[in-house]
Write an enzyme that holds these catalytic residues in place. Structure first.
Site, PDB file in Angstrom:
ATOM      1  N   ASP A  27       0.832  -1.197   0.000  1.00 38.42           N
ATOM      2  CA  ASP A  27       0.000   0.000   0.000  1.00 38.42           C
ATOM      3  C   ASP A  27       0.869   1.252   0.000  1.00 38.42           C
ATOM      4  O   ASP A  27       2.000   1.238   0.507  1.00 38.42           O
ATOM      5  CB  ASP A  27      -0.908   0.026   1.237  1.00 38.42           C
ATOM      6  CG  ASP A  27      -1.922  -1.102   1.239  1.00 38.42           C
ATOM      7  OD1 ASP A  27      -2.282  -1.577   0.148  1.00 38.42           O
ATOM      8  OD2 ASP A  27      -2.350  -1.504   2.340  1.00 38.42           O
ATOM      9  N   SER A  28       0.330   2.343  -0.519  1.00 41.52           N
ATOM     10  CA  SER A  28       1.073   3.612  -0.550  1.00 41.52           C
ATOM     11  C   SER A  28       1.558   4.016   0.837  1.00 41.52           C
ATOM     12  O   SER A  28       2.674   4.506   0.998  1.00 41.52           O
ATOM     13  CB  SER A  28       0.187   4.722  -1.129  1.00 41.52           C
ATOM     14  OG  SER A  28      -0.152   4.443  -2.462  1.00 41.52           O
TER      15      SER A  28
END
Length: 277
Positions: A74-75
């Site tokens: 995930d970012s």
């Protein structure tokens, strides 16, 4: 062979060497950018070192540097991102299904739409009734072979588009059905409400965000992931094998590369970038 390549021949020989690489290695993904963004920056850095400049993306495609990563982070997450280069891209499926380790910091009392700190708070509940023992007991129910519903905001796709992209465009998205996942180990490292820290080892397809969300609900409250670090993927560890941005050079990649089985039958563990020379 030891020794530096002369300046005049460097662009050609470096590019040729880069394009001849086949295998797996790991890089460090920092918090913020997507996994794809990090991989593209890494690719650009190596090609630039090899003397390749691209004013536009079309020229970039002509370079034919085959590279990919073995599992999206995930970012908001950081840690180990396994990269395949050349024929190593064919080995990335084993990274997707293999074992991974994470350290996750969760926050009790608040739920978000993305199940992590990047989202909007959609619910708040009391958490003062939860004890360390309560959490440790509940964690046992999330260990082993379990069923898990993936987050709506995820890299999973519907009609060829990521669910997270569809949601951001305002489309209605139905939750994917629960699917079997494996949790090899799950321990509570720290408990300082509302924050708690989990050490997780899991198989492919497992979402830490879903775990923390489900754990909050199981404790008659709610929770979301505040921080997430992937510390290990397959045989690659954050401490010993992940190349940080300042180490993104052809020389370090060659030193850290785990060759494809058909090229090298050795079963040695991958060399750490610190030992690359």
């Amino acid at each position: 062979m030891a020794g530096n390549v002369s300046g005049a021949a460097a662009p050609i020989s470096s590019l040729s060497k880069l394009q001849s690489l086949n295998g797996l290695f790991a890089i460090y993904k920092k918090q913020g950018p997507t996994s794809a963004d990090v991989l593209n920056k890494f690719k650009d850095t190596l090609l630039r070192e090899a003397g390749v400049q691209y004013p536009n993306s079309k020229k970039r495609k002509k370079q034919h540097l085959k590279i990919g990563h073995g599992g999206t982070l995930d970012s908001a997450a950081s840690g180990v991102l396994v990269v395949g280069i050349g024929n190593g891209t064919k080995m990335l499926s084993t990274m997707l299904t293999g074992s991974k380790k994470y350290v996750a910091v969760g926050e009790l009392g608040k739920a978000t739409d993305t199940l992590d700190a990047t989202g909007t708070v959609i619910m708040e509940k009391v958490f003062e009734h939860i004890t360390r023992l309560d959490m440790e007991e509940k964690l046992k129910t999330f260990t082993g072979d379990i069923m898990q519903v993936p987050p709506l905001f995820s890299a999973l796709k519907k009609d060829g588009q990521r669910l997270s992209v569809l949601l951001k465009k305002g489309h209605q998205v139905e939750a994917k059905p629960a699917r079997p996942v494996t949790v090899h180990s799950l321990t509570l490292q720290e408990f300082k409400p509302p924050l708690f820290t989990l050490d997780i080892e899991c198989g492919g397809g497992f979402y830490v965000r879903s775990l923390v969300d489900d754990l909050g609900k199981a404790l008659s409250s709610c929770a979301h992931v505040k921080e997430l670090v992937r510390t290990k993927q397959g045989q690659f560890t954050l401490q010993d094998h992940a190349l940080h941005e300042e180490q993104w050079t052809l020389q370090n990649v060659v030193g850290a590369l785990q060759p494809c089985p058909e090229e090298d039958q050795r079963t040695d563990s991958p060399r750490s970038p610190q030992n690359a020379t």
